[in-house]
Enzyme design. Structure first.
Site, PDB file in Angstrom:
ATOM      1  N   GLY A  48       0.825  -1.202   0.000  1.00 53.52           N
ATOM      2  CA  GLY A  48       0.000   0.000   0.000  1.00 53.52           C
ATOM      3  C   GLY A  48       0.850   1.238   0.000  1.00 53.52           C
ATOM      4  N   GLU A  64      -0.494   1.032  -6.106  1.00 53.63           N
ATOM      5  CA  GLU A  64       0.502   0.774  -5.063  1.00 53.63           C
ATOM      6  C   GLU A  64       0.848  -0.713  -4.950  1.00 53.63           C
ATOM      7  OE1 GLU A  64       2.471   2.497  -3.132  1.00 53.63           O
ATOM      8  OE2 GLU A  64       1.778   4.519  -3.554  1.00 53.63           O
ATOM      9  N   GLU A  68       4.653  -2.102  -5.642  1.00 48.55           N
ATOM     10  CA  GLU A  68       5.433  -2.715  -4.563  1.00 48.55           C
ATOM     11  C   GLU A  68       5.632  -4.213  -4.721  1.00 48.55           C
ATOM     12  OE1 GLU A  68       3.733  -1.673  -0.781  1.00 48.55           O
ATOM     13  OE2 GLU A  68       4.280   0.441  -1.011  1.00 48.55           O
ATOM     14  N   PRO A  85      -5.190   8.308  16.210  1.00 48.57           N
ATOM     15  CA  PRO A  85      -4.174   9.337  16.424  1.00 48.57           C
ATOM     16  C   PRO A  85      -3.018   8.861  17.302  1.00 48.57           C
ATOM     17  CG  PRO A  85      -6.182   9.873  17.619  1.00 48.57           C
ATOM     18  CD  PRO A  85      -6.473   8.662  16.797  1.00 48.57           C
ATOM     19  N   ASP A  86      -3.170   7.699  17.940  1.00 48.41           N
ATOM     20  CA  ASP A  86      -2.087   7.122  18.734  1.00 48.41           C
ATOM     21  C   ASP A  86      -1.205   6.189  17.912  1.00 48.41           C
ATOM     22  OD1 ASP A  86      -2.721   8.461  21.101  1.00 48.41           O
ATOM     23  OD2 ASP A  86      -4.216   6.962  21.622  1.00 48.41           O
ATOM     24  N   GLU A 121      11.292  -7.778   0.040  1.00 49.19           N
ATOM     25  CA  GLU A 121      10.775  -9.136  -0.133  1.00 49.19           C
ATOM     26  C   GLU A 121       9.298  -9.038  -0.475  1.00 49.19           C
ATOM     27  OE1 GLU A 121      11.125 -12.993   2.645  1.00 49.19           O
ATOM     28  OE2 GLU A 121      12.067 -11.209   3.513  1.00 49.19           O
TER      29      GLU A 121
END
Length: 156
Positions: A48, A64, A68, A85-86, A121
């Protein structure tokens, strides 16, 4: 660029940016999960990345994943929206990004696994082997939700 992931860690630096991103929960016909080993932090993760102007979110997932992994996918459903937000990502250039990612289920339709600048990988991981590899807790949460086919999309 190196990055450090902080998840529900009171020692984490404060976020100074937010970026819209996607991740792809991709299972093959044998129920193996497509994963990459990230070059920026060494963790195994779902493919992603960053949403770009002019794209739909599903176009971002397809682009994406192919960039990748070498695998072209077709999006089939929504796993969830992750905006805790943490959960912050600290980069060595001083950016501290609050996580905001939309995770989609997808199926492979073409291509062969290959690495990229972002993936050292690319592997298809049997479900029973997922517990034994080095995955950040925030990605484990997405994987857990991805396997729950009968649950509504997750959101925070």
């Amino acid at each position: 660029m190196a990055r450090t992931d902080y998840f529900e860690n009171p020692e984490a630096p404060r976020a100074n940016s937010i970026v819209i991103a996607v991740s792809a929960f991709v299972l093959d016909d044998d129920e193996q999960l497509l994963m990459i080993r990230r070059t920026d932090n060494g963790y195994y993760a779902l493919p992603g990345g960053r949403h770009e102007l002019g794209e739909t979110m599903t176009q971002t997932v397809v682009r994406e994943t192919e960039e990748e992994t070498g695998i072209t996918v077709e999006v089939t459903s929504l796993v969830g929206i992750y905006s805790n937000p943490d959960h912050v990502l600290a980069y060595d250039d001083g950016e501290v990004r609050q996580e905001f990612s939309i995770c989609f289920r997808a199926r492979p339709v073409a291509g062969s696994p290959r690495t990229s600048d972002e993936s050292s990988e690319v592997v298809w991981v049997p479900r029973e082997d997922i517990a034994g590899i080095d995955i950040h807790p925030s990605i484990r949460l997405r994987i857990e939700h991805g396997f729950r086919l009968d649950a509504p999309p997750y959101y925070t």
